[in-house]
Design an enzyme around this catalytic site. Structure first.
Site, PDB file in Angstrom:
ATOM      1  N   VAL A 168      52.145  21.524  -1.472  1.00  0.00           N
ATOM      2  CA  VAL A 168      50.904  21.516  -2.087  1.00  0.00           C
ATOM      3  C   VAL A 168      50.105  20.592  -1.380  1.00  0.00           C
ATOM      4  O   VAL A 168      48.341  20.446  -1.586  1.00  0.00           O
ATOM      5  CB  VAL A 168      50.407  21.350  -4.093  1.00  0.00           C
ATOM      6  CG1 VAL A 168      50.650  23.190  -3.784  1.00  0.00           C
ATOM      7  CG2 VAL A 168      51.091  19.976  -4.403  1.00  0.00           C
ATOM      8  N   TYR A 169      50.665  19.045  -0.870  1.00  0.00           N
ATOM      9  CA  TYR A 169      50.101  18.031  -0.373  1.00  0.00           C
ATOM     10  C   TYR A 169      48.979  18.997   0.668  1.00  0.00           C
ATOM     11  O   TYR A 169      49.331  19.262   2.232  1.00  0.00           O
ATOM     12  CB  TYR A 169      50.992  17.320   0.045  1.00  0.00           C
ATOM     13  CG  TYR A 169      51.842  16.817  -0.784  1.00  0.00           C
ATOM     14  CD1 TYR A 169      51.168  16.994  -2.550  1.00  0.00           C
ATOM     15  CD2 TYR A 169      52.585  15.727  -0.481  1.00  0.00           C
ATOM     16  CE1 TYR A 169      52.213  16.311  -3.374  1.00  0.00           C
ATOM     17  CE2 TYR A 169      53.679  15.151  -1.267  1.00  0.00           C
ATOM     18  CZ  TYR A 169      53.318  15.494  -3.122  1.00  0.00           C
ATOM     19  OH  TYR A 169      54.078  14.715  -4.118  1.00  0.00           O
ATOM     20  N   THR A 170      47.485  18.355   0.444  1.00  0.00           N
ATOM     21  CA  THR A 170      46.729  18.705   2.157  1.00  0.00           C
ATOM     22  C   THR A 170      46.698  20.798   1.858  1.00  0.00           C
ATOM     23  O   THR A 170      46.715  20.417   3.112  1.00  0.00           O
ATOM     24  CB  THR A 170      46.819  17.780   3.237  1.00  0.00           C
ATOM     25  OG1 THR A 170      48.293  17.542   3.472  1.00  0.00           O
ATOM     26  CG2 THR A 170      46.105  16.783   2.812  1.00  0.00           C
TER      27      THR A 170
ATOM     28  N   GLY B  58      49.558  22.066   2.630  1.00  0.00           N
ATOM     29  CA  GLY B  58      50.196  22.728   3.243  1.00  0.00           C
ATOM     30  C   GLY B  58      49.965  21.298   4.814  1.00  0.00           C
ATOM     31  O   GLY B  58      51.719  22.679   5.611  1.00  0.00           O
TER      32      GLY B  58
END
Length: 330
Positions: free
Chosen positions: A52-54, A56
């Site tokens: 979920v960070y940025t 993908g």
């Protein structure tokens, strides 16, 4: 940089873990790749990201950064938080975890993940389904070790017991918020993790920036995350308390004594805490990254460490208080 065993495993990880949540966001790709290369060159090997960070992009940048150096890296990622609008785009179901691993492998441009972590507890999916899926992923060679994040103590213990009973792969680590201004883990998690040999990977080790020396009063800041009215862990009301600013003042005092920055002092305190494996350091800029790297390679004196430990300690609470009172001495 020193290296430590990750929980009940033989896997060695660097005493600082490079967090990549900002990669592709406030940290642009070129600067992010520069951080990764500097981290590896300094002896670091533990890199943490999540699907979920940025959206993908963080995984994609990490994948680019470690090309040609994959064997040096202990690569950690996570799944469980929603990554799309559909009903199966979240959770710890067999479908979502298997789909999530495949998607992460593509973005990371690798054929295996060293540490695959459940990002949150799933209240809907049977635990046996989740743990069996993790076991299958390890047996398939797509994942080598498994961990969890943000679990309550009973959830962690139930998971370990189920893995032992079913002979499934066991969590070797837990990633939790832990810092001088957030020591809730001391109530139950810390002793549980030491008893069960689960390595602790602290996130938010600088209290969302509170321990960096930027804040000197309880007045609400005009800029930064604490000015935004965010809810949850970095809510202004949650972090800006008289107790926390007593801790901030102690950190600043020790920073003056050691001629280190407050960030380096706060991180170094963590490195001296029993059970802590590798605090996660993140940065908006290369300068912040370099400063955080300066937390390793030295130690607080026993007096300085105890001073910070005492000023940040949770109040004595039942039943721990009663158990301590009647603890048998041998």
């Amino acid at each position: 940089m020193n290296h430590r065993k990750l929980g009940k495993s033989g896997l060695l990880v660097s005493e600082l873990c490079l967090g990549t949540m900002l990669f592709g966001g406030s940290t642009e790709e070129e600067e992010a790749i520069r951080m990764v290369h500097r981290f590896l060159d300094a002896g670091g090997n533990f890199i943490d990201t999540a699907d979920v960070y940025t959206e993908g992009v963080s995984e994609q940048i990490v994948g680019k950064a470690i090309q040609g150096r994959r064997s040096e890296v202990v690569l950690a990622t996570k799944a469980g938080i929603a990554v799309g609008p559909h009903p199966n785009d979240r959770g710890s179901t067999r479908k979502h975890l298997m789909d999530g691993v495949e998607a992460s492998l593509r973005r990371l441009n690798t054929d295996y993940i060293d540490l695959f972590q459940l990002h949150v507890w799933d209240h809907e999916t049977p635990l046996e389904e989740t743990l069996r899926t993790l076991d299958d992923l390890v047996k398939a060679g797509k994942v080598r070790y498994v961990g969890c994040c943000n679990f309550l103590a009973w959830q962690l213990m139930k998971s370990l017991a189920c893995s032992d009973a079913k002979d499934y792969v066991r969590f070797v680590s837990i990633q939790q918020q832990y810092s001088l201004v957030s020591r809730e883990m001391d109530r139950e998690h810390m002793s549980l993790c030491q008893e069960e040999q689960v390595g602790i990977i602290p996130w938010g080790p600088l209290g969302g920036g509170l321990l960096t020396g930027k804040y000197s009063s309880l007045e609400k800041p005009d800029a930064g995350r604490f000015s935004l009215g965010l809810s949850g862990e970095f809510d202004y009301q949650n972090k800006f308390t008289p107790k926390n600013f007593e801790i901030v003042q102690a950190v600043n005092e020790v920073a003056r004594q050691t001629e280190k920055t407050p960030s380096q002092v706060a991180l170094n305190w963590l490195l001296g805490k029993e059970g802590i494996v590798s605090p996660i350091i993140g940065a908006n800029s290369f300068a912040q990254f370099e400063q955080n790297m300066g937390a390793a390679g030295w130690s607080l004196t026993p007096e300085q460490w105890s001073y910070l430990d005492d000023v940040s300690r949770l109040p004595s609470e039942y039943p721990a208080r009663m158990q301590e009172r009647f603890r048998r001495t041998w």
